[in-house]
Design a protein around this motif. Structure first.
Motif, short mmCIF file in Angstrom:
data_model
loop_
_atom_site.label_atom_id
_atom_site.label_comp_id
_atom_site.label_asym_id
_atom_site.label_seq_id
_atom_site.Cartn_x
_atom_site.Cartn_y
_atom_site.Cartn_z
N GLY A 37 1.15 -1.11 0.14
CA GLY A 37 -0.16 -0.33 -0.18
C GLY A 37 0.66 1.62 -0.02
O GLY A 37 1.93 1.13 -0.22
N THR A 38 0.31 2.28 0.50
CA THR A 38 1.20 3.65 1.00
C THR A 38 0.69 4.02 1.87
O THR A 38 -0.12 4.36 2.65
CB THR A 38 -0.05 4.53 -0.22
OG1 THR A 38 -0.46 4.47 -0.06
CG2 THR A 38 0.66 4.07 -1.86
N SER A 54 -2.74 2.48 3.35
CA SER A 54 -3.49 2.39 3.31
C SER A 54 -3.14 1.50 2.28
O SER A 54 -2.04 1.63 1.47
CB SER A 54 -4.63 2.96 3.25
OG SER A 54 -4.63 3.90 2.20
N GLY A 55 -4.63 -0.11 1.91
CA GLY A 55 -3.61 -1.03 0.91
C GLY A 55 -4.11 -2.39 1.35
O GLY A 55 -5.61 -2.24 2.49
N THR A 56 -3.77 -3.36 0.87
CA THR A 56 -4.56 -4.34 1.14
C THR A 56 -3.85 -5.28 1.81
O THR A 56 -2.37 -5.41 1.66
CB THR A 56 -4.35 -5.05 -0.45
OG1 THR A 56 -5.14 -4.26 -1.15
CG2 THR A 56 -5.03 -6.35 -0.61
N PRO A 65 -9.07 -4.95 2.86
CA PRO A 65 -8.60 -3.63 2.58
C PRO A 65 -7.60 -3.10 3.81
O PRO A 65 -8.62 -4.49 4.93
CB PRO A 65 -9.37 -2.71 3.22
CG PRO A 65 -10.76 -3.83 2.44
CD PRO A 65 -10.36 -4.81 2.42
N GLU A 67 -5.89 -0.39 6.84
CA GLU A 67 -5.26 1.08 6.75
C GLU A 67 -5.55 0.91 8.51
O GLU A 67 -5.76 0.53 9.24
CB GLU A 67 -6.25 1.94 6.78
CG GLU A 67 -7.79 1.93 7.19
CD GLU A 67 -8.52 3.53 6.31
OE1 GLU A 67 -8.13 4.17 5.74
OE2 GLU A 67 -9.96 3.05 6.49
#
Length: 150
Positions: A37-38, A54-56, A65, A67
């Protein structure tokens, strides 16, 4: 300074967007997971940074998901930060003036021990070892400034 890159101003260094790759290993069961994610560090009114990731997260083959939000507040010098959970509870201190830092965070009966290392102006990583009666985990995260490779 060898393999570590000293950071004179930790908040200025972290500001911006980072790509994140994390491996999660349960050392007791052997199960492994992965997060991609980022993380964005954006300014707070008090001079600190809001860290939003947030990401996977994929665990046992199931992607979902994920975060989290942290607050990086100014420390007692530019190279230091006071890291807190989103609700303001203390998480750990952070001192990257040497390019490397070890932080501890007790959580119930478990202990989180994190090692932070800075490779250069665009790459850093964390390795968290979580041990105790409830957890036996190793979390390794690489951060690369957006537009850079890990």
């Amino acid at each position: 300074m060898g393999e570590f890159w000293p950071v004179p101003d930790v908040l200025a260094y972290l500001a911006g967007r980072w790509r994140v790759e994390r491996s999660v290993r349960d050392l007791a069961s052997g199960d492994e997971g992965h997060f991609t994610g980022t993380t964005t560090f954006s300014p707070l009114d008090d001079g600190g940074l809001l860290h939003h990731e947030s990401g996977t997260f994929t665990w046992q083959g199931v992607p979902r998901p994920a975060e989290r939000t942290l607050r990086f507040l100014p420390g007692d010098s530019a190279g230091r930060a006071d890291v807190r959970f989103a609700d303001g509870r203390p998480f750990h201190d952070l001192d990257l003036t040497s390019g490397r830092h070890i932080a501890d965070h007790p959580c119930s009966a478990d202990l989180y021990r994190g090692e932070f290392t800075v490779q250069d102006q665009d790459r850093w990583r964390t390795v968290w070892r979580v041990g105790g009666p409830a957890k036996d985990l190793l979390l390794t995260t690489g951060y690369a400034r957006e537009g850079q490779v890990y």
